[in-house]
Write an enzyme that holds these catalytic residues in place. Structure first.
Site, short mmCIF file in Angstrom:
data_model
loop_
_atom_site.label_atom_id
_atom_site.label_comp_id
_atom_site.label_asym_id
_atom_site.label_seq_id
_atom_site.Cartn_x
_atom_site.Cartn_y
_atom_site.Cartn_z
N ASN A 124 0.87 -1.18 0.00
CA ASN A 124 0.00 0.00 0.00
C ASN A 124 0.90 1.23 0.00
O ASN A 124 1.50 1.57 1.01
CB ASN A 124 -0.89 -0.03 1.26
CG ASN A 124 -1.72 1.24 1.40
OD1 ASN A 124 -1.85 2.03 0.45
ND2 ASN A 124 -2.29 1.44 2.59
N LYS A 135 0.06 4.26 -0.33
CA LYS A 135 -0.63 5.44 0.22
C LYS A 135 -0.44 6.65 -0.70
O LYS A 135 -0.34 6.49 -1.90
CB LYS A 135 -0.15 5.71 1.64
CG LYS A 135 -0.19 4.47 2.53
CD LYS A 135 -0.03 4.78 3.97
CE LYS A 135 0.03 3.47 4.75
NZ LYS A 135 0.01 3.67 6.18
N HIS A 193 -9.51 0.97 5.09
CA HIS A 193 -8.23 1.19 5.79
C HIS A 193 -8.47 2.12 6.97
O HIS A 193 -9.27 3.05 6.88
CB HIS A 193 -7.21 1.79 4.81
CG HIS A 193 -5.82 1.79 5.36
ND1 HIS A 193 -5.39 2.73 6.27
CD2 HIS A 193 -4.77 0.95 5.15
CE1 HIS A 193 -4.13 2.46 6.58
NE2 HIS A 193 -3.73 1.40 5.92
N GLU A 199 -6.87 4.52 8.10
CA GLU A 199 -6.66 5.95 7.83
C GLU A 199 -7.91 6.56 7.20
O GLU A 199 -8.21 7.73 7.42
CB GLU A 199 -5.43 6.13 6.93
CG GLU A 199 -4.15 5.90 7.70
CD GLU A 199 -2.95 5.51 6.84
OE1 GLU A 199 -3.01 5.63 5.61
OE2 GLU A 199 -1.94 5.07 7.44
N GLU A 231 -5.30 -5.18 10.88
CA GLU A 231 -4.36 -4.09 11.06
C GLU A 231 -4.65 -3.36 12.36
O GLU A 231 -5.51 -2.45 12.38
CB GLU A 231 -4.48 -3.10 9.89
CG GLU A 231 -4.15 -3.70 8.54
CD GLU A 231 -3.53 -2.66 7.62
OE1 GLU A 231 -2.41 -2.89 7.19
OE2 GLU A 231 -4.16 -1.63 7.38
N SER A 266 3.45 -2.12 10.48
CA SER A 266 4.90 -2.07 10.68
C SER A 266 5.61 -3.39 10.37
O SER A 266 6.54 -3.78 11.09
CB SER A 266 5.22 -1.59 12.10
OG SER A 266 4.72 -0.28 12.29
N GLY A 292 2.25 2.35 10.74
CA GLY A 292 3.13 3.50 10.54
C GLY A 292 3.82 3.98 11.80
O GLY A 292 4.40 5.07 11.83
C1 PEP Z 1 -0.80 0.10 6.14
O1 PEP Z 1 -0.84 1.24 5.76
O2 PEP Z 1 -1.72 -0.66 5.84
C2 PEP Z 1 0.34 -0.34 6.94
C3 PEP Z 1 0.31 -1.54 7.44
O3 PEP Z 1 1.37 0.56 7.10
P1 PEP Z 1 2.79 0.28 7.78
O4 PEP Z 1 3.31 -1.01 7.20
O5 PEP Z 1 3.64 1.45 7.43
O6 PEP Z 1 2.56 0.16 9.25
#
Ligand code: PEP
Length: 260
Positions: A10, A12, A100, A102, A174, A219, A180
């Site tokens: 992803n 973003k 997601h 976000e 998630e 992460s 992040g």
């Molecule tokens: C994500 O945006 O779905 C995500 C898992 O980000 P990150 O790997 O940076 O934590």
């Protein structure tokens, strides 16, 4: 039948067309040096909407699939700035990320809207990757499973009836506090929630629920990917930050290949 593993990048809101091309070229070059270009599971790239066409051109003839980061719940019409599933398909997408955290946080996407978007993805021939997960406050008060359970329950009435479509669903666990932040969930926490999701899917959807892939996101890095992917109920990963570096993303793909 076994589930096929899945690693999703992803990107973003990162990258212009030139940088998107560089990134996809780096990933494809790296993959071509691995076992004659064969990859163990599926790999999906989700660039920003403005780079979808350019990335799709690069992916032609490769085993890597294209995905969108979001879609409208509507089929077409007066929805300025929105992108519908048919448009994503038209530009070459096979997958789309839905719900997601976000978007849930910044754009007020509640469980019902996420479910409508999932249904729109199925309607337009896309495989939805539906994100679920608890916030830190919810985990701290012991409500992680309750929150994830409610997010899943909201989806079931909107799932299509046919097995072929149901089995195409992907669930991404998630934990919001791990996205992040550089702080990934502990193995025990990940396995507990993945097993809970599997149980819910199997209880509600039977054999179809057993075939749905559950990937972890939050992460994931080359240094922790192998341990996370080794967990029993983890079928792959949804990768944010580390998907923006071709060497890191390739190392994560290698980590899933080692398991299956
Ligand atoms: C994500 O945006 O779905 C995500 C898992 O980000 P990150 O790997 O940076 O934590």
């Amino acid at each position: 039948m076994a589930r096929r593993t899945l690693v999703v990048g992803n990107w973003k809101m990162n990258g212009l067309i030139e940088t998107a091309r560089e990134l996809v070229d780096g990933i494809l070059t790296g993959l071509s040096t691995r076992a004659g270009g064969a990859i163990a599971g599926e790999v999906v790239l989700c660039p920003p909407a403005t780079a979808l066409h350019a990335v799709n051109q690069r992916l032609e003839g490769s085993p890597v699939q294209l995905g969108g980061q979001d879609l409208s719940e509507h089929e077409s019409g007066a929805h300025t700035g929105e992108i519908c599933g048919a448009m994503l398909r038209n530009v070459g997408c096979r997958y789309v990320i839905v719900g997601h955290s976000e978007r849930r946080a910044a754009w007020g996407e509640n469980d019902e809207r996420v479910a409508r978007k999932m249904a729109a993805a199925f309607r337009d021939g896309l495989q939805p990757i539906v994100c679920v997960g608890e916030t830190l406050a919810e985990r701290d008060r012991g409500a992680a499973l309750e929150v994830v359970g409610a997010q899943l329950e909201a989806l079931y009435p909107w799932l299509p009836a046919q097995s072929i479509h149901r089995q195409a669903l992907v669930v991404a666990y998630e934990p919001v506090w791990a996205i992040g932040t550089g702080r990934h969930a502990e193995s025990g926490q990940i396995q507990e929630v993945h097993a809970f999701i599997r149980q819910s899917l199997s209880a509600r959807l039977g054999e179809d629920g057993r075939m749905i892939r559950i990937v972890y996101g939050g992460s994931v890095k080359p240094s922790n990917a192998e341990a996370i992917f080794a967990l029993e109920d983890v079928d792959g990963g949804l990768i944010g930050g580390a998907a923006l570096d071709s060497a890191d993303f390739l190392a994560i793909i290698d980590a899933v290949s080692e398991k299956f």
